[in-house]
Design an enzyme around this catalytic site. Structure first.
Site, PDB file in Angstrom:
ATOM      1  N   GLU A 531       0.855  -1.290   0.045  1.00 44.92           N
ATOM      2  CA  GLU A 531      -0.076  -0.034  -0.047  1.00 44.92           C
ATOM      3  C   GLU A 531       0.845   1.315  -0.116  1.00 44.92           C
ATOM      4  O   GLU A 531       1.800   1.447   0.727  1.00 44.92           O
ATOM      5  CB  GLU A 531      -0.830   0.089   1.215  1.00 44.92           C
ATOM      6  CG  GLU A 531      -1.973   1.356   1.344  1.00 44.92           C
ATOM      7  CD  GLU A 531      -2.636   1.328   2.630  1.00 44.92           C
ATOM      8  OE1 GLU A 531      -3.404   2.207   2.686  1.00 44.92           O
ATOM      9  OE2 GLU A 531      -2.443   0.540   3.465  1.00 44.92           O
ATOM     10  N   ASN A 590      -4.621   5.244  -2.225  1.00 46.24           N
ATOM     11  CA  ASN A 590      -5.855   5.673  -1.433  1.00 46.24           C
ATOM     12  C   ASN A 590      -6.590   6.571  -2.369  1.00 46.24           C
ATOM     13  O   ASN A 590      -5.906   7.518  -2.995  1.00 46.24           O
ATOM     14  CB  ASN A 590      -5.362   6.199  -0.281  1.00 46.24           C
ATOM     15  CG  ASN A 590      -4.980   5.358   0.779  1.00 46.24           C
ATOM     16  OD1 ASN A 590      -6.097   4.542   1.292  1.00 46.24           O
ATOM     17  ND2 ASN A 590      -3.802   5.204   1.104  1.00 46.24           N
ATOM     18  N   ASP A 652     -11.651  -0.226   2.120  1.00 45.20           N
ATOM     19  CA  ASP A 652     -10.658   0.010   3.478  1.00 45.20           C
ATOM     20  C   ASP A 652     -11.561   0.191   4.602  1.00 45.20           C
ATOM     21  O   ASP A 652     -12.697   0.351   4.429  1.00 45.20           O
ATOM     22  CB  ASP A 652      -9.861   0.904   3.180  1.00 45.20           C
ATOM     23  CG  ASP A 652      -8.565   1.085   4.107  1.00 45.20           C
ATOM     24  OD1 ASP A 652      -8.561  -0.064   4.798  1.00 45.20           O
ATOM     25  OD2 ASP A 652      -7.865   2.029   4.140  1.00 45.20           O
ATOM     26  N   GLU A 709      -5.708  -5.569   7.978  1.00 46.79           N
ATOM     27  CA  GLU A 709      -4.587  -4.321   8.449  1.00 46.79           C
ATOM     28  C   GLU A 709      -4.811  -4.315   9.850  1.00 46.79           C
ATOM     29  O   GLU A 709      -5.614  -4.665  10.565  1.00 46.79           O
ATOM     30  CB  GLU A 709      -4.911  -3.293   7.492  1.00 46.79           C
ATOM     31  CG  GLU A 709      -6.398  -2.959   7.753  1.00 46.79           C
ATOM     32  CD  GLU A 709      -6.834  -1.560   6.975  1.00 46.79           C
ATOM     33  OE1 GLU A 709      -5.802  -0.980   6.528  1.00 46.79           O
ATOM     34  OE2 GLU A 709      -7.988  -1.054   6.994  1.00 46.79           O
TER      35      GLU A 709
END
Length: 758
Positions: A531, A590, A652, A709
């Protein structure tokens, strides 16, 4: 030898001389008194007329600003609609809400489609040309053959993805603009006029004394006369320079008038507020003449005149105060009154006696947009009346602007004050008690306790506003949220201002760096992806964590540029790996909720990816569950566009909200990232373990890849290894790291070691 006649004549002469002397003294006293009175009256008239003029000018400027804001909103909504018919229908509704006879959209070549079905060229229109240049504008008044009436045209630029794509224009009759000036004074004798800087009358009130709308101010003044040393040339000079001023004059009607002129915010227009000058001066002159005849009668009449003028002055002052100190929406006090009286109360009270509260009605614009401005005004009056009924002696309330109220409350204990504000908010929402579908009015309140009464009132109000903005950024759990001003809050705002001042230059200088956090495949403890996260290496303060700047960037919209910058750095890195013959690993970036405001959010991303020739399947866009919850329909459309181009999409913070399972059903997601709160009790909570396993199994059946995560402990990782979880991202394996460190870890060919500390 003097005779009795001579002595009598001498005595008579002395008597006459004495009378003349007394008469002269009385006349001088009358003259001095009347002169002082005349100057005082002029000064007070100027001061209060100035306050009235400011009040009307604020109304005119605010009304025109509201029109432009409504047109900006309508234009933005139109650009989101694909069908021309839907756009025109939306514009017809917007035209009706803003008292316009028609609206239309012009492209950059000046061709306009209007709500009444016409297609015409407006490329020669000055107001359209100004709007095509990126400036909101309003035209001069002109005759409209279609309506057979005088009209004005409002125009605003239309922006899409940072570029101007056209102009939204609307035509309103002059009567609508005339309604802005609907304020009379002095028994209907006063009036207001808008003129341009050449002196031509744009519009005026319907007062009996108002001039015709084909009049030129300067020509009319030149036919009259100007009093007290004032100069028409000075008026011309002031208007050319954008200055305010005052003029005493009389026209052919012989009536002496006082005129205050001041600039408006739009079109280089000026507002003139005119009232007849009272006849006190002529009355005083008559009293002076009478004083020559009868001393006592002059004194009595002079006193009577003083009382008469005082009564008249009080009446006029009351009328002026009604205009200057009364809010036309709520019927309560205005900003000017609040400021004046607040200063008096604060100066006379010990430190800590009062607290100044800045109150804002959250998302009030929705009321105006949904129910109309009339209902919005009624709502503001209702809120004002509820609060006013709960004020005590020596406390103040006023609507300052829009939906912002100011309160000066006696302080006492902070908890008591906060509870009192909460009770006001609850009382405001009491109308919901009997409603099946409730419409809550949420109040955001900033409180500044006045420990220094000598502090400037503007500073005190500014501190309350700062606290209010802090309250608006928090998440209210009830119908009101309250924040108190502190020095920490001021320091934070100064720090945010410093960041905003530097952010553009920092981006251009490459101070933002991309860090990568590995995603570890659990079967082999190998890096399977990453990420991309952003860090700011400030030239003076060093490396800044995202919490220092990301929330601010999302608030001011700069996050769009930062996201694109990070995406380009990721594409550059993937291109480098491909050129070096390395097997590239997919990297996720993102996507902020701010991007969803754009109709074509993928265009800049596609351009960057194509420039670096990176396969789209190597790129994954992460969207938060909050974005999906706020605008699921828009997100569903965006996901379709992503997949059409070959990109992957992940959700997310899965599990942090309340609609996650619905999202799995409704949204075409490739990956879900389970929030750390989802399994924070693993190994200690059998029910929690069952929930995690069920969600992972459900995702597997739906062919959705899973990433857990925020995993920090080895026993969490071992638990997830026993489930169907695909990858883990967290400190148990690796923190976010510079690109060079990631490459060393990912391409070493060795398993990623697991941290051994709990």
């Amino acid at each position: 030898m003097k005779t009795d006649w001579d002595e009598g004549a001498h005595g008579f002469r002395v008597f006459i001389a004495g009378l003349l002397l007394v008469g002269a003294v009385v006349a001088l006293m009358c003259f001095i008194r009347v002169s002082i009175l005349r100057n005082f009256m002029h000064g007070e008239t100027e001061r209060y007329l100035g306050e009235v003029s400011n009040h009307i000018a604020d109304q005119v400027d605010q009304r025109m600003a509201d029109v432009f804001e409504a047109m900006d909103t309508a234009g933005d909504l139109c650009l989101r609609l694909e069908k021309p018919g839907e756009r025109m229908e939306l514009l017809r509704v917007a035209a009706g809400s803003n008292h316009m006879v028609r609206m239309g959209i012009a492209d950059m070549d000046g061709w306009m489609e209007t709500t009444d079905g016409r297609s015409l060229s407006v490329s020669g229109s000055p107001v359209i040309l100004r709007a095509l240049g990126g400036e909101a504008a309003v035209s001069d008044v002109a005759y409209s053959p279609t309506e057979e009436a005088m009209a004005v045209v409002y125009a605003v630029p239309l922006w899409q993805d940072g570029a101007q794509v056209g102009v939204l224009a609307g035509s309103a009759l002059l009567d609508d603009m005339r309604s802005y000036l609907g304020v009379e004074s002095f028994g209907g004798e006063g009036y207001s006029v808008i003129v341009d800087r050449q002196g031509d009358v744009v519009t005026s009130t319907d007062s009996k004394n108002a001039p015709d709308e084909d009049l030129n101010l300067f020509l009319d003044l030149e036919l009259g006369r100007v009093d007290r040393g004032y100069d028409i040339g000075q008026v011309r000079s002031d208007m050319e320079s954008g200055r305010s001023g005052i003029l005493y004059y009389a026209l052919r009607d012989g009536i002496h008038k006082t005129m205050v002129y001041q600039p408006l915010d739009y079109n280089d227009w000026y507002l003139l507020s005119v009232v007849p000058t009272e006849t006190a001066g002529r009355t005083v002159d008559r009293m002076i003449l009478l004083a020559v005849v009868v001393d006592s009668a002059i004194v009595l009449l002079f006193l009577a005149l003083i009382l008469l003028v005082k009564r008249s002055f009080r009446r006029q002052r009351k009328e002026l105060e009604q205009l200057a100190f009364c809010d036309p929406v709520t019927g309560g006090r205005s900003r000017a009154y609040f400021t004046r009286e607040a200063v008096k109360l604060l100066r006379a009270a010990p430190p800590g006696t009062y607290a100044l509260v800045s109150m804002d009605v959250e998302k009030f614009k929705l009321i105006n947009d949904t129910f109309g401005s009339e209902m919005g005004d009624k709502t503001l009056k209702f809120i004002h009346d509820v609060i006013a009924a709960r004020l005590g002696e020596g406390e103040l309330l006023a609507r300052i602007s829009g939906d912002v109220f100011k309160l000066l409350l006696k302080c006492g204990d902070r908890a008591v004050l906060e509870r009192r504000l909460g009770e006001m908010a609850e009382e405001i929402n009491r109308f919901n008690d009997k409603l099946q579908e409730k419409y809550l009015l949420t109040m955001a309140e900033g409180v500044c306790i006045v420990d220094d009464p000598q502090l400037d009132i503007v500073t005190i109000q500014g501190r309350a506003n700062e606290a209010r903005e802090a309250a608006k950024r928090s998440k209210p759990g009830s119908v009101n949220v309250c924040a108190f001003y502190t020095n920490d809050g001021r320091s934070r705002m100064l720090r945010e201002k410093e960041i905003e001042n530097r952010m553009e230059a920092a981006l251009a200088a490459g101070e933002f760096e991309v860090y990568l956090q590995p995603k570890v495949e659990l079967r082999w403890n190998s890096v399977a992806g990453a990420e991309a996260l952003v860090r700011w290496r400030d030239r003076t303060r060093g490396l800044l964590p995202p919490s220092e700047f990301i929330p601010l960037f999302e608030q001011n919209g700069f996050i769009v540029k930062v996201d694109l910058y990070v995406f380009e750095q990721v594409c550059r890195l993937l291109r480098k790996w491909l050129d070096e013959g390395k097997k590239p690993m997919p990297i996720s970036v993102n996507l902020s909720r701010v991007h969803l405001r754009s109709l074509n959010i993928l265009a800049p991303y596609d351009e960057i990816r194509a420039r670096y020739d990176v396969p789209p399947e190597l790129l994954e866009f992460e969207l938060t569950e909050t974005v999906a919850f706020e605008n699921a329909e828009a997100l569903r459309m965006v996901l379709g566009e992503f997949h059409q181009r070959g990109y992957r999409c992940s959700l997310d913070d899965f599990g942090s909200g309340y609609s996650s399972l619905n999202m799995l059903k409704d949204l075409n997601i490739d990956v879900i990232k389970l929030d750390r709160t989802f399994f924070s009790d693993e190994g200690e909570n059998d029910r929690g373990d069952s929930v995690v396993q069920s969600v992972l199994e459900l995702a597997r059946r739906l062919r959705i890849q899973t990433v857990c995560e925020g995993v920090e402990r080895p026993r969490q990782a071992e638990f997830l290894r026993r489930t169907s979880c695909d990858m883990v991202q967290g400190f148990v394996f690796a923190r976010p790291m510079p690109v060079a460190d990631f490459e060393e870890l990912a391409y070493s060919g060795k398993p990623v070691p697991m941290a051994q500390t709990e």
